[in-house]
Design a protein around this motif. Structure first.
Motif, PDB file in Angstrom:
ATOM      1  N   LEU A   8      10.196  -1.727  22.234  1.00 62.44           N
ATOM      2  CA  LEU A   8      10.224  -2.979  21.311  1.00 62.44           C
ATOM      3  C   LEU A   8      10.911  -4.009  22.147  1.00 62.44           C
ATOM      4  N   PHE A  29       1.980   6.677  15.204  1.00 61.76           N
ATOM      5  CA  PHE A  29       1.621   5.652  16.319  1.00 61.76           C
ATOM      6  C   PHE A  29       2.452   6.125  17.526  1.00 61.76           C
ATOM      7  N   TYR A  42      12.533  -2.407  11.146  1.00 65.79           N
ATOM      8  CA  TYR A  42      11.925  -1.761  12.031  1.00 65.79           C
ATOM      9  C   TYR A  42      11.991  -0.202  11.952  1.00 65.79           C
ATOM     10  N   ASN A  63       5.838  -4.102  15.395  1.00 64.18           N
ATOM     11  CA  ASN A  63       7.083  -3.571  15.470  1.00 64.18           C
ATOM     12  C   ASN A  63       8.082  -5.002  15.574  1.00 64.18           C
ATOM     13  N   ARG A  89       9.881   1.667   9.705  1.00 63.63           N
ATOM     14  CA  ARG A  89       8.286   1.504  10.284  1.00 63.63           C
ATOM     15  C   ARG A  89       7.421   2.659   9.824  1.00 63.63           C
ATOM     16  N   ASN A  90       8.078   4.096   9.838  1.00 60.93           N
ATOM     17  CA  ASN A  90       7.213   5.070   9.625  1.00 60.93           C
ATOM     18  C   ASN A  90       7.375   5.517   8.193  1.00 60.93           C
ATOM     19  N   GLU A  91       8.115   4.901   7.422  1.00 62.78           N
ATOM     20  CA  GLU A  91       8.388   5.378   6.055  1.00 62.78           C
ATOM     21  C   GLU A  91       7.149   5.095   5.004  1.00 62.78           C
ATOM     22  N   TYR A  92       6.992   5.844   4.007  1.00 65.22           N
ATOM     23  CA  TYR A  92       5.877   5.259   3.263  1.00 65.22           C
ATOM     24  C   TYR A  92       6.438   3.944   2.540  1.00 65.22           C
ATOM     25  N   GLU A 148       1.529   1.038   9.281  1.00 64.45           N
ATOM     26  CA  GLU A 148       0.086   0.736   8.516  1.00 64.45           C
ATOM     27  C   GLU A 148      -0.125  -0.666   7.712  1.00 64.45           C
ATOM     28  N   ARG A 191      -8.712   2.924   7.856  1.00 65.86           N
ATOM     29  CA  ARG A 191      -7.309   2.429   7.365  1.00 65.86           C
ATOM     30  C   ARG A 191      -7.652   1.471   6.304  1.00 65.86           C
ATOM     31  N   ASN A 224       0.937   4.529  -0.494  1.00 64.83           N
ATOM     32  CA  ASN A 224       0.774   5.691   0.447  1.00 64.83           C
ATOM     33  C   ASN A 224       0.480   5.615   1.874  1.00 64.83           C
ATOM     34  N   MET A 225       0.958   4.406   2.365  1.00 69.45           N
ATOM     35  CA  MET A 225       0.698   4.404   3.750  1.00 69.45           C
ATOM     36  C   MET A 225       1.987   3.641   4.265  1.00 69.45           C
ATOM     37  N   THR A 226       2.150   4.255   5.491  1.00 69.72           N
ATOM     38  CA  THR A 226       3.525   3.964   6.189  1.00 69.72           C
ATOM     39  C   THR A 226       3.536   2.074   6.449  1.00 69.72           C
ATOM     40  N   ARG A 259      -8.590   3.317   2.963  1.00 68.39           N
ATOM     41  CA  ARG A 259      -7.336   3.791   2.436  1.00 68.39           C
ATOM     42  C   ARG A 259      -6.325   2.745   1.716  1.00 68.39           C
ATOM     43  N   LYS A 311       0.742  11.850   7.520  1.00 62.52           N
ATOM     44  CA  LYS A 311       1.649  10.408   7.785  1.00 62.52           C
ATOM     45  C   LYS A 311       1.097  10.153   8.958  1.00 62.52           C
ATOM     46  N   ARG A 315      -8.058   1.961  -1.392  1.00 60.21           N
ATOM     47  CA  ARG A 315      -7.807   3.127  -2.493  1.00 60.21           C
ATOM     48  C   ARG A 315      -6.459   2.695  -3.133  1.00 60.21           C
ATOM     49  N   GLU A 316      -5.435   2.220  -2.192  1.00 57.03           N
ATOM     50  CA  GLU A 316      -3.911   1.749  -2.529  1.00 57.03           C
ATOM     51  C   GLU A 316      -4.060   0.625  -3.703  1.00 57.03           C
ATOM     52  N   PHE A 341       0.872  -1.219   0.018  1.00 53.46           N
ATOM     53  CA  PHE A 341       0.085   0.049  -0.204  1.00 53.46           C
ATOM     54  C   PHE A 341       0.880   1.299   0.031  1.00 53.46           C
TER      55      PHE A 341
END
Ligand SMILES: Nc1ncnc2c1ncn2[C@@H]1O[C@H](COP(=O)(O)OP(=O)(O)OP(=O)(O)O)[C@@H](O)[C@H]1O
Ligand SMILES: [Mg+2]
Lengths: 262, 344
Positions: free
Chosen positions: B320, B315, A144, A135, A147-150, A99, B180, A94-96, B183, B312, B186-187, A92
């Motif tokens: 961890l 969370f 890890y 995670n 994780r917050n990258e598109y 996500e 979510r 455009n989602m991180t 979306r 973006k 959508r992807e 996906f």
């Protein structure tokens, strides 16, 4: 003999004039890692699509865990634990990365409209747990820190890892992997192979692995099913198949031999 | 003074209702990737059905014809209008979402819009044809007739509250697992399906929710003005809503608000007050469309994600449990398979 978790019987599927699968039958034993190999165009990806419910076969049956699922839509099969990945990464974009994993876990409180609106406390708590779980999976796959990258911004190999970790997050019983190692560096192939083995041993996930790299197959697969021209040609351990003339002619004798040796 | 106050109130109500339209479209397109090219039809559905539920039986002597005329209290009629608009969304969804990919869906919505427009315009027994409905009962009716300015300001508050509710709803939906899933659809719809979600259902939900919200905006529009005719909901109006969403930033409700402020209020309203050119009465409205079109092109060219792009997701950082802190099992295959390493 172990239970077969999956059985395909007499599958036929034609695309216009191309008989992509021509009366193909085999079974997969529960708790094993089985390779599905064969030359390009043998019908392996098509078979994955038939098993997962993306395509309906013209004839034949798909039996998962004792149930005939041939007429079941793909999402319903997935709900029973029959999952697949795609030969070309389909993250996906455009989602991180995180996500990407959160989406696929089934049975979340906030999936229904009512739950989403009126049980926010509950799904927020659940999401927190899922983030922790995701995670850990991402850490296992070396993702890890991303994780917050598109997901769309990752490299090809990293996308393969997202594809695999996403499948793990979904808690499958049987996972069909269509060439998960394609376009991945040798070091990473080694690691992916180890992950698959671990998932198999620790979580009891059964695997069907479509793979051209016989070195990997040899290392992690206990059984191999060979397809050629839409048919099941043979099955057994790789060692057994090496002495099978038909298999050698159809597959091992070609360019694949060099790869075995490499 | 009172004229300016009334004008400001009208601007605010316009702003709020457009916000509602844009948020409705955002849920369909920004969240779920559904190309709805007839947003304004859903507005009309909400408005017209509100009208025929709230108005008394049509008086044939006056030569104004419309269906129903149930004379319900306005809150109930409001509900009826919103349900009608949601039902239209469901119907379009049934036709288009089951089998069709987004581009075909877009064509179905366009066709629906044209069909409804022709039907409502040409059939003067439904909603009084091209002349449209007027004298539609308004909420706070006695204030409306006796103190129009006070009514305007009461309505600013009313529509503002409705907008706020819609805004809170849309944001909660966005953050939720359901949002979510939308979306993700959508992807890549197929992938969502292959992970066990019935993407048809989720898309349908987005379609209906969006239609309901646009319908709410439609009801507010006719409640404020007290009249609506087909000239008020031409295809061009749909693109004002689209322009607002694209310029503001899709999948970001704050962007939707900025967009409706910029496009629907500033541009649309500002150009309305440029004096008419007597020899070319259509010049100014057409110029307005040219300007809005240009704005969309510029924004797609220079800021494809809109003024405020999708945020973006972040969370709460969860500590961890670092099972592999010492490196990856691939580095030492033997070790990875030993019981010690597999113990978390
Ligand atoms: N959607 C399709 N439409 C038409 N023909 C198709 C389609 N999918 C597959 N085929 C044909 O079916 C045959 C089997 O294709 P398939 O992709 O299953 O092979 P494969 O074993 O996965 O090959 P590879 O190792 O190259 O991935 C090929 O001849 C291919 O051209
Ligand atoms: Mg293939």
């Amino acid at each position: 003999m172990a239970n077969s978790i999956l059985e395909v019987k007499g599958i036929k599927l034609a695309f216009g004039g191309v008989q992509a699968i021509d009366d193909c039958s085999f079974h997969i034993e529960e708790g094993t890692i089985t390779a599905l190999i064969g030359p390009n165009g043998a019908g392996k990806s098509t078979m994955v699509n038939v098993i997962s419910g993306t395509y309906r076969p013209d004839e034949g049956h798909v039996i998962f865990d004792g149930k005939d699922v041939t007429r079941m839509p793909n999402y319903a099969r997935a709900q029973h634990g029959l999952l697949r990945t795609f030969q070309i990464s389909r993250e996906f974009a455009n989602m991180t990365v995180l996500e990407n994993l959160l989406v696929v876990r089934q049975g979340q409180v906030g999936e229904s409209l009512f739950g989403a609106l009126f049980r926010a406390k509950s799904w927020q708590a659940q999401t927190k747990e899922l983030v922790a779980e995701a995670n850990e999976i991402l850490n296992t796959f070396g993702l890890y820190r991303l994780r917050n990258e598109y997901a769309g911004n990752l490299s090809g190999g990293q996308k393969r890892l997202v594809e695999l970790s996403r499948a793990v997050m979904a808690k499958p019983r049987l996972l069909l992997l269509d060439e998960p190692m394609a376009g991945v560096t040798p070091a990473l192939i080694e690691r992916l192979g180890q992950h698959i083995l671990e998932l198999n041993r620790e979580l009891g996930i059964s695997f069907v692995l479509v793979e051209h790299n016989l070195e990997v197959v040899e290392k992690i697969c206990s059984r191999v099913v060979v397809m050629a021209l839409g048919k099941q040609l043979a099955d057994g351990t790789l060692a057994e198949l090496r002495s099978n003339q038909e298999v050698i002619d159809a597959y091992l004798g070609g360019g694949a031999r060099e790869r075995v040796g490499s | 003074m009172s004229l300016i106050l009334g004008y400001v109130a009208t601007l605010l109500v316009t702003f709020f209702t457009y916000n509602i339209f844009v948020i409705g479209l955002n849920i369909q397109f920004g969240y779920a990737g559904i190309l709805n090219f007839t947003v304004i039809t859903f507005m009309a559905f909400g408005a017209y059905f509100y009208a025929v539920f709230v108005m008394p039986h049509a008086n044939n002597a006056s030569q104004v014809f419309y269906i129903l005329g149930l004379h319900w209290p306005w809150p109930l009629a409001m509900l009826a209008g919103v349900v009608a608009s949601g039902a239209l969304g469901y119907l379009v969804g049934l036709i288009a979402l089951k089998r069709l990919r987004s581009d075909y869906l877009a064509i179905v919505t366009l066709a629906t819009g044209t069909l409804v427009y022709g039907l409502f315009g040409n059939n003067n027994k439904l909603f009084d044809g091209w002349s449209g409905l007027f004298n539609v009962n308004q909420p706070f009716q006695s204030v409306a007739t006796n103190h129009p300015n006070e009514f305007s300001w009461i309505f600013v508050v009313f529509s503002g509250v409705v907008m706020l509710v819609v805004w809170l709803f849309a944001n909660r939906l966005y953050a939720s697992p359901l949002g979510r899933s939308m979306r993700a659809i959508r992807e890549d719809q197929d992938v969502v399906d292959s992970f066990g979600r019935n993407s048809f259902k989720v898309r349908m939900l987005a379609m209906v929710i969006g239609s309901v919200i646009v319908g709410i905006g439609g009801v507010l529009t006719i409640q404020y003005i007290g009249a609506l005719s087909p000239a008020g909901w031409t295809t061009g109006e749909t693109f004002v809503v689209w322009a607002a969403l694209l310029v503001g930033g899709r999948a970001n409700n704050l962007g939707a608000i900025v967009g409706s402020l910029l496009v629907a209020v500033v541009f649309n309203e500002a150009t309305r007050y440029i004096p008419q050119v007597p020899s070319h009465p259509n010049l100014i409205p057409n110029l307005r469309n040219v300007i809005i079109g240009g704005l969309v092109i510029l924004s797609i060219w220079f800021r494809p994600q809109g003024v405020l792009p999708e945020k973006k997701a972040s969370f709460l950082e969860v500590p961890l449990v670092d099972k592999y802190a010492q490196g990856f099992p691939g580095d030492e295959p033997e070790n990875a398979l030993s019981p010690a390493a597999s113990e978390a």
